[in-house]
Design a protein around this motif. Sequence first.
Motif, PDB file in Angstrom:
ATOM      1  N   UNK A  75      26.037  31.116  76.580  1.00 47.28           N
ATOM      2  CA  UNK A  75      25.033  29.928  76.569  1.00 47.28           C
ATOM      3  C   UNK A  75      25.315  28.764  77.729  1.00 47.28           C
ATOM      4  N   UNK A  76      24.415  28.424  78.414  1.00 39.99           N
ATOM      5  CA  UNK A  76      23.077  28.193  78.235  1.00 39.99           C
ATOM      6  C   UNK A  76      22.086  29.263  78.797  1.00 39.99           C
ATOM      7  N   UNK A  77      23.065  30.160  79.282  1.00 40.11           N
ATOM      8  CA  UNK A  77      22.125  31.277  79.766  1.00 40.11           C
ATOM      9  C   UNK A  77      21.864  32.476  78.850  1.00 40.11           C
ATOM     10  N   UNK A  78      20.795  33.104  78.802  1.00 40.14           N
ATOM     11  CA  UNK A  78      20.316  34.200  78.030  1.00 40.14           C
ATOM     12  C   UNK A  78      20.465  35.442  78.858  1.00 40.14           C
ATOM     13  N   UNK A  79      20.838  36.458  78.081  1.00 40.55           N
ATOM     14  CA  UNK A  79      21.117  37.784  78.808  1.00 40.55           C
ATOM     15  C   UNK A  79      19.854  38.169  79.626  1.00 40.55           C
ATOM     16  N   UNK A  80      18.724  38.191  78.980  1.00 39.40           N
ATOM     17  CA  UNK A  80      17.524  38.190  79.656  1.00 39.40           C
ATOM     18  C   UNK A  80      17.328  37.517  81.131  1.00 39.40           C
ATOM     19  N   UNK A 140      33.548  44.204  98.054  1.00 38.64           N
ATOM     20  CA  UNK A 140      34.498  43.558  97.329  1.00 38.64           C
ATOM     21  C   UNK A 140      34.425  43.135  96.193  1.00 38.64           C
ATOM     22  N   UNK A 141      33.080  42.728  95.845  1.00 37.96           N
ATOM     23  CA  UNK A 141      32.757  42.228  94.384  1.00 37.96           C
ATOM     24  C   UNK A 141      32.638  43.357  93.480  1.00 37.96           C
ATOM     25  N   UNK A 142      32.306  44.693  94.104  1.00 32.53           N
ATOM     26  CA  UNK A 142      32.501  45.962  93.135  1.00 32.53           C
ATOM     27  C   UNK A 142      33.757  46.474  92.983  1.00 32.53           C
ATOM     28  N   UNK A 143      34.797  46.282  94.104  1.00 34.94           N
ATOM     29  CA  UNK A 143      36.217  46.579  93.674  1.00 34.94           C
ATOM     30  C   UNK A 143      36.848  45.900  92.928  1.00 34.94           C
ATOM     31  N   UNK A 144      36.351  44.516  92.969  1.00 37.47           N
ATOM     32  CA  UNK A 144      37.113  43.638  91.786  1.00 37.47           C
ATOM     33  C   UNK A 144      37.051  43.963  90.317  1.00 37.47           C
ATOM     34  N   UNK A 145      35.433  44.312  90.055  1.00 38.11           N
ATOM     35  CA  UNK A 145      35.096  44.696  88.855  1.00 38.11           C
ATOM     36  C   UNK A 145      34.945  46.109  88.550  1.00 38.11           C
ATOM     37  N   UNK A 146      35.764  47.010  89.308  1.00 37.70           N
ATOM     38  CA  UNK A 146      36.074  48.390  89.030  1.00 37.70           C
ATOM     39  C   UNK A 146      34.749  49.111  88.915  1.00 37.70           C
ATOM     40  N   UNK A 190      31.874  36.558  79.044  1.00 34.98           N
ATOM     41  CA  UNK A 190      31.536  37.922  78.291  1.00 34.98           C
ATOM     42  C   UNK A 190      31.855  38.905  79.106  1.00 34.98           C
ATOM     43  N   UNK A 191      32.853  39.589  78.932  1.00 30.04           N
ATOM     44  CA  UNK A 191      33.205  40.680  79.975  1.00 30.04           C
ATOM     45  C   UNK A 191      32.416  41.905  79.852  1.00 30.04           C
ATOM     46  N   UNK A 192      31.828  42.136  78.901  1.00 31.33           N
ATOM     47  CA  UNK A 192      30.949  43.358  78.471  1.00 31.33           C
ATOM     48  C   UNK A 192      29.720  43.323  79.412  1.00 31.33           C
ATOM     49  N   UNK A 193      29.255  41.982  79.128  1.00 32.20           N
ATOM     50  CA  UNK A 193      28.113  41.857  80.187  1.00 32.20           C
ATOM     51  C   UNK A 193      28.303  41.948  81.824  1.00 32.20           C
ATOM     52  N   UNK A 194      29.567  41.199  81.972  1.00 31.65           N
ATOM     53  CA  UNK A 194      29.763  41.095  83.417  1.00 31.65           C
ATOM     54  C   UNK A 194      30.055  42.314  84.077  1.00 31.65           C
ATOM     55  N   UNK A 195      30.706  43.479  83.205  1.00 27.27           N
ATOM     56  CA  UNK A 195      31.028  44.834  83.690  1.00 27.27           C
ATOM     57  C   UNK A 195      29.618  45.606  83.726  1.00 27.27           C
ATOM     58  N   UNK A 196      28.873  45.379  82.893  1.00 27.09           N
ATOM     59  CA  UNK A 196      27.640  45.977  82.865  1.00 27.09           C
ATOM     60  C   UNK A 196      26.700  45.548  83.997  1.00 27.09           C
ATOM     61  N   UNK A 197      26.772  44.256  84.330  1.00 24.64           N
ATOM     62  CA  UNK A 197      26.065  43.930  85.582  1.00 24.64           C
ATOM     63  C   UNK A 197      26.348  44.417  86.957  1.00 24.64           C
ATOM     64  N   UNK A 198      27.898  44.332  86.773  1.00 22.41           N
ATOM     65  CA  UNK A 198      28.615  44.934  88.089  1.00 22.41           C
ATOM     66  C   UNK A 198      28.242  46.211  88.426  1.00 22.41           C
ATOM     67  N   UNK A 199      28.222  47.093  87.258  1.00 29.86           N
ATOM     68  CA  UNK A 199      27.916  48.775  87.548  1.00 29.86           C
ATOM     69  C   UNK A 199      26.469  49.174  87.672  1.00 29.86           C
TER      70      UNK A 199
END
Length: 306
Positions: free
Chosen positions: A174-179, A260-266, A222-231
């Motif tokens: 919040x205030x962002x939505x996943x969509x 660098x971004x993709x390395x950072x979030x593996x 929310x780490x799960x959403x972040x890692x999902x977006x990065x991958x």
Amino acid sequence: LLFPVSNLCGKCRPSDTDLLQPSLNFLYWSLHQTTPCSQQRAVAVLLSNVPLLDLLQKVLECTWLRSPPSEPASLSPEDALLCSGWLLVASLLLYQHRYNTEVHQTLSLDLTEVLNAVIFKKRKPILLLVSIMQFLRAALQQNFSSSLLVIVGQNTAQGAMQPQPSSPQDTALHPLAVQQVFSLVVSLQNLLVHIQLQKDLLLSQAVVACLETLVEYLYANNRDVALHVASQPWHRFLLFTLLSGGQKSFLKPEVLRLMTLFLRYQSSNIISEKEIIQILQEAAEANLSELPKATSRALHLFLCQV
């Protein structure tokens, strides 16, 4: 000069483009091209000017109230004023937080409208897109919790991108939505593909910086959403597109920052050891003293991440 110029702006209407354009640019310049001590005083002067902040509120709202230009590449006086307004407010957000300056008037913005301005970007001049993304980055960096900025309720205008009903992930972001997050990511990816054809360094840097800040915000909330977006597999295709520009493609600043971004979030499904070795080889063969400043900075960050 800040006093008379800021007071003059507060007496104007958004339609007074000839007067407001150089005035807002002067205020923006005054914030950035000065000593830290003077910068703190300048921020205090501007944030204490309630008519100026009211004017900036009206200017920003013109972004979605006015009709889009017929020529997307041209920057009309109205668009130029919008650029100045978004850049000035983004700077005020950052410096208000840095100096913990007292705020006498808040700015209220509909986050859905701001996101839609980037997501539905047709017929918007490049500089206006860059300016809005600068503001979005500033808001994300402060977790949307600035005392200068208030996020109002979701817009229900026809055609606006609406978030899905609230979920635990939406609550965390919040205030962002996943969509909204996924729509913004896809839009940023598409912009980078489009930039590959136009070779616009300013826009590419703004897009990558916005993507970096967005993932950082997601990771903090929310780490799960972040890692999902990065991958996302689409990132792999995006890299292939950006690397199709011939020799030394790996030393493009936008490619280095994405790597660098993709390395950072593996994100091992996006960047492999092969790409890392290729970058190191190109860097070893390059004359580092002749690299553009943006490339040198991006390469430094990449090597530190490795």
